[in-house]
Design a protein around this motif. Structure first.
Motif, short mmCIF file in Angstrom:
data_model
loop_
_atom_site.label_atom_id
_atom_site.label_comp_id
_atom_site.label_asym_id
_atom_site.label_seq_id
_atom_site.Cartn_x
_atom_site.Cartn_y
_atom_site.Cartn_z
N ALA A 177 7.58 -1.98 -10.03
CA ALA A 177 7.52 -3.13 -9.46
C ALA A 177 6.05 -2.76 -8.95
O ALA A 177 6.31 -1.75 -8.37
CB ALA A 177 8.50 -3.89 -8.48
N VAL A 178 5.74 -4.16 -8.86
CA VAL A 178 3.82 -4.67 -8.14
C VAL A 178 4.09 -4.57 -6.66
O VAL A 178 4.81 -5.53 -6.60
CB VAL A 178 2.74 -4.88 -9.31
N GLY A 179 3.13 -3.60 -5.82
CA GLY A 179 3.50 -4.65 -4.09
C GLY A 179 3.95 -4.06 -3.07
O GLY A 179 4.06 -4.37 -2.34
N VAL A 180 4.87 -3.71 -3.47
CA VAL A 180 6.00 -2.47 -2.80
C VAL A 180 5.43 -1.66 -2.55
O VAL A 180 4.91 -0.43 -2.49
CB VAL A 180 7.30 -2.81 -3.52
N VAL A 181 5.41 -1.67 -0.05
CA VAL A 181 5.14 -0.60 -0.21
C VAL A 181 5.85 0.79 -0.35
O VAL A 181 6.82 0.09 0.44
CB VAL A 181 4.51 -0.53 1.96
N ARG A 182 5.08 1.79 -0.57
CA ARG A 182 6.80 2.88 -0.43
C ARG A 182 5.51 4.46 -0.03
O ARG A 182 4.38 3.91 0.75
CB ARG A 182 6.87 3.50 -1.92
N ARG A 183 6.00 5.17 -0.04
CA ARG A 183 5.52 6.22 1.35
C ARG A 183 5.18 7.09 -0.19
O ARG A 183 5.70 6.99 -0.76
CB ARG A 183 6.61 7.15 1.76
N ASP A 184 3.51 8.10 0.07
CA ASP A 184 3.44 8.85 -1.35
C ASP A 184 2.72 9.16 -0.72
O ASP A 184 1.12 8.96 -0.67
CB ASP A 184 2.83 7.62 -2.10
N PRO A 185 2.94 10.13 -0.30
CA PRO A 185 2.45 11.51 0.41
C PRO A 185 1.39 12.11 -0.09
O PRO A 185 1.36 12.16 -0.85
CB PRO A 185 3.64 12.50 0.35
N PHE A 186 -0.50 12.08 0.39
CA PHE A 186 -1.09 12.70 -0.24
C PHE A 186 -1.46 11.98 -1.96
O PHE A 186 -2.03 13.10 -2.77
CB PHE A 186 -1.22 14.53 -0.33
N ALA A 187 -0.96 10.94 -2.03
CA ALA A 187 -1.55 10.07 -3.20
C ALA A 187 -0.74 11.03 -4.07
O ALA A 187 -1.18 10.78 -5.66
CB ALA A 187 -2.69 9.85 -3.28
N MET A 188 1.07 12.11 -3.28
CA MET A 188 0.75 12.62 -4.37
C MET A 188 3.19 12.84 -4.97
O MET A 188 3.19 13.44 -6.62
CB MET A 188 0.50 14.70 -4.17
#
Ligand code: GDP
Ligand code: PGA
Ligand code: MN
Length: 604
Positions: free
Chosen positions: A453-464
Motif C-alpha cells: 500500500a502507498v500513503g500509509v504512515v509507518r515508523r521508518d527509523p533513520f529511513a532505514m
C-alpha cells in the motif's frame, strides 16, 4: 554432460582461491550454459546492450546517446520487503522489524530454487568495489547473475570489472552476492523481454557477510551492491567495527561568504534524497554540490569529526517528478546519455518521458506497459517507481571530493519523512540523544518504491526500516554509543525536516525542491549561531522571521503553518511512539524512554 566442461569456468582471469571455489560451486548448482567474467570494458557494454536490444528488453533511444528504454514485467517493479530476510544465526539478532528464517533452513530452500536455475543462460561474474578501490580497505564484492540487465546496471551503479578483480589479488575478502532471475530456459524455449520468477527471496546472511537473491530483476532486489551490501550487510559490519552505514545523501553547501559545509540527510525511499542532493538553490549566493544521493558510509577521522563517503558510482533515481523545474541537474545528468530508463514512457521520436518531466505531456507515447498512451489515458504513462540509472560522474555539480576515500566531514545530519501533518518544516534537536530519538521515531507515508500500500504512515527509523541488517533496538543503541564515545562539540548537529506537510485543501504547504535551500540556509545559520529559533516541545523550530522566505509566494500564515508545532497532533504521536518502542523490549536503549518522557512532559 558435467559442469566441468562449462565454458568460462576453467579459464578464469584470477587466482583468488575462495572466489574460484565459490564460482565453481554456484555454477555447478545453477548449471548455466557458460560463465563470463565481466571486465567492465566499453566493448562488453556494447555487446551486452546490443544483446538486450535483440532480446526486446532494451529499446535504443534515438534522442539520447548510448541510452536505453526498458519495461519490466508489471509484477517486478519495486523492492519486495515482505520477501526480504535477515537470516542471522540467532533470531533475536534480526529483531522485530526484519523477516527472519534459520540460515540453514533458508539455504536448503534456496539451494533447491537455485538448482538448475541458470539453465540456458549465462552466469556473469561481476567483481565490484563499493567506494574507491584506492581506499585503505577496499570494500569488495562479487555478484553472480544470469541477467544482462543487472550486469549493465551494475556497471553504472558501482566500480566493476578487471581492475577490481586485479585489486582483489588472490585472497582479499569480498562479499559473495548471488543473484538469479529464477527463469531457466529449456532448449529451444523462447525467452521473454523481462524474465523473473513469481517466487522471490532477497536474503542476507549477516555473520557470513553473504547475499542470496532470487526471482527479481528490479534494482533494489537485484543490484546487490546497493541496498543489500551497502546498507544491510554494511550496517552489520559498521556495528561490529564502530562506524555507520546509512541511507543518506551527502551534499556540499557553500554560503555567500564562501564557507563550506557538508550535510548528510536520511529520507525514506522516494522522499526526496536525490532531489536534495542535486538541489539548485533559489536564494542568491548559495551553492550546492553533490556527493551522493542514497548511501553514506561514515567513519570518525583522527580529528574526531565524522567523515562520510558515498560508496556508489551511479544514480538510481525516481523518474516521475524529475523535470527542468524541479531537478534540472538530474535532467542535465541524464541528457549526457549512457543511461538506462526502466518503466518510464517512450516518445514516438525515440526519447523518454514521465509525469512531471514537462508540464504538457506529448500527444502520444508508448507507456511503461508497452501500450498506446495519450493525455486522455486513465493511467499514468510511467510507473510511479520508474527509474533513471545514470553515471554520477555525469552530474554537472558533482563535488571534486567525491573520489576522496577519506570522505567529507559532516556538520549536520537531517532526518526527514513524508508527513501530511504534525511534523514541522524543520526542527533542530537539542542534542545528540534527542537527535537519535528523532531518528528512532521517524515516520513517513509509504511510497511506490516498495510493493504494498502507498500513503500509509509507518515508523521508518533513520529511513532505514527496510535496510537495518540487525536488531533495530541494537541499531539505536549503536547510535547512542556513537554519541557517547566521541567529542560532543565535534558531532554533527541533527535536524528533522518535512517537505510534505499539507494545507486543508491537500496542497503542499512548502514549495520544496530548490526552495529547500532556504531550510539549508537556516541550518547553516544555526551551526554558526546566528539564526533565531523558538524552543518548542519537540525541539528548536525557526521563528517565522528567521527563515528566509524573501521572494517566496507564501503568506505569513502559510509559513507559520509550515512551522507550527500542534500540541494535539503531537500528543496523538505519543501512544504510537510508546507502542513502537515496546516492540524492542530490553534492546531499546533507556535513553529513548527518557527522551519520550521529556517529550510527554513538554507537551503536558
Ligand atoms: P529518493 O528516492 O529519496 O531519492 O527521492 P527523490 O528525490 O527521487 O524524490 C521522490 C519523489 O519525491 C519525486 O517524485 C520527487 O519529485 C518528489 N520530491 C522530492 N523533493 C520534493 C520536495 O521538496 N517537495 C515535494 N513536494 N516533492 C518532492
Ligand atoms: P531509493 O531506493 O528509492 O531510496 O532511491 C532505490 C530502491 O528502492 O531500490
Ligand atoms: Mn533516490
Amino acid at each position: 554432460m558435467t559442469s566441468v566442461a562449462t565454458p568460462g569456468l576453467d579459464n578464469a582471469p584470477t587466482t583468488h582461491a575462495r572466489l574460484l571455489a565459490w564460482v565453481r560451486e554456484m555454477a555447478e548448482l545453477t548449471t548455466p550454459d557458460r560463465v563470463v567474467w565481466v571486465d567492465g570494458s566499453d566493448e562488453e557494454w556494447e555487446r551486452l546492450t546490443q544483446q538486450l536490444v535483440d532480446a526486446g528488453t532494451f529499446t535504443r533511444l534515438e534522442k539520447k546517446p548510448n541510452s536505453f528504454w526498458c519495461a519490466s514485467d508489471p509484477s517486478d517493479v519495486a523492492r519486495v520487503e515482505d520477501r526480504t530476510f535477515i537470516c542471522s544465526v540467532d533470531e533475536a539478532d534480526a529483531g522485530p522489524t526484519n523477516n527472519w528464517m534459520d540460515p540453514g533452513e533458508m539455504k536448503s530452500i534456496m539451494t533447491e530454487l537455485y538448482r538448475g536455475c541458470m539453465r540456458g543462460r549465462t552466469m556473469y561474474v561481476i567483481p565490484f568495489c563499493m567506494g574507491p578501490v584506492e581506499a585503505e580497505n577496499p570494500m569488495f564484492g562479487v555478484e553472480l547473475t544470469d541477467s544482462e540487465y543487472v550486469v549493465v546496471s551494475m556497471r553504472v551503479m558501482a566500480r566493476i570489472g578487471s581492475a577490481i578483480l586485479e585489486a582483489m589479488g588472490e585472497d582479499r575478502p569480498f562479499v559473495p552476492a548471488m543473484h538469479s532471475l529464477g527463469a531457466p530456459l529449456d532448449e529451444g524455449q523462447q525467452d521473454v523481454p523481462w524474465p523473473c520468477s513469481e517466487t522471490k527471496y532477497i536474503v542476507h546472511f549477516p555473520e557470513e557477510r553473504m547475499i542470496w537473491s532470487y526471482g527479481s530483476g528490479y534494482g533494489g532486489n537485484a543490484l546487490l551492491g546497493k541496498k543489500c551490501y551497502s546498507l544491510r550487510i554494511a550496517s552489520v559490519m559498521a556495528r561490529d567495527e564502530g562506524w555507520l552505514a546509512e541511507h543518506m545523501l551527502i551534499l556540499k553547501l557553500t554560503s555567500p561568504q564562501q564557507k563550506t559545509y557538508y550535510i548528510a540527510a536520511a529520507f525514506p525511499s522516494a522522499c526526496g534524497k536525490t532531489n536534495l542532493a542535486m538541489l539548485e538553490p533559489t536564494i542568491p549566493g548559495w551553492k550546492v554540490e553533490t556527493l551522493g544521493d542514497d548511501i553514506a558510509w561514515m567513519r570518525f577521522g583522527e580529528d574526531g569529526r565524522l567523515y562520510a563517503l558515498n560508496p556508489e558510482f551511479g544514480l538510481f533515481g525516481v523518474a516521475p517528478g524529475t523535470g527542468w523545474d524541479t531537478n534540472p541537474n538530474a535532467m542535465r545528468t541524464i541528457d549526457k546519455g549512457n543511461s538506462v530508463f526502466t518503466n518510464v514512457a517512450l516518445t514516438d521520436d525515440g526519447d523518454i518521458w514521465w509525469e512531471g518531466m514537462t508540464e504538457e505531456p506529448p500527444a502520444h507515447l508508448t507507456s511503461w506497459k508497452k501500450q498506446d498512451w495519450t493525455p486522455g489515458s486513465d493511467e499514468p504513462s510511467s510507473h510511479p517507481n520508474s527509474r533513471f540509472c545514470t553515471p554520477i560522474t555525469q552530474c554537472p555539480i558533482l563535488a571534486p571530493e567525491y573520489t576522496d576515500p577519506k570522505g567529507v566531514p559532516i556538520s549536520a545530519i537531517l532526518f526527514g519523512g513524508r508527513r501530511k501533518t504534525t511534523i514541522p518544516l524543520v526542527t533542530e534537536a537539542r542534542d545528540w540523544n534527542h537527535g537519535v530519538f528523532m531518528g528512532a521515531t521517524l515516520s513517513s507515508e509509504t511510497t511506490a518504491a516498495a510493493t504494498g500500500a502507498v500513503g500509509v504512515v509507518r515508523r521508518d527509523p533513520f529511513a532505514m526500516l527496510p535496510f537495518i541488517g540487525y536488531n533495530a533496538g541494537d541499531y539505536f543503541g549503536h547510535w547512542v554509543e556513537t554519541g557517547k564515545q566521541h567529542d560532543a562539540t565535534k558531532l554533527p548537529k541533527i535536524f528533522y525536516v518535512n517537505w510534505f506537510r499539507r494545507d486543508e485543501d491537500g496542497g503542499f504547504l512548502w514549495p520544496g525542491f530548490g526552495e529547500n535551500s532556504r531550510v539549508l540556509k537556516w541550518v547553516v545559520e544555526r551551526l554558526e549561531g546566528t539564526a533565531a529559533a523558538e524552543e518548542t516541545a519537540v525541539g528548536h523550530v525557526p521563528t517565522p522571521d528567521s527563515l528566509d522566505v524573501s521572494g517566496l509566494d507564501m503568506t505569513r500564515e502559510q509559513v507559520e503553518k509550515a512551522l507550527a508545532v500542534d500540541k494535539d497532533e503531537w500528543r496523538a504521536e505519543v501512544p504510537q511512539i510508546t507502542e513502537w518502542f515496546q516492540k524492542f523490549g530490553d534492546k531499546l536503549p533507556s535513553t529513548m524512554w527518557d527522551e519520550l518522557a521529556i517529550l510527554e512532559h513538554r507537551l503536558a
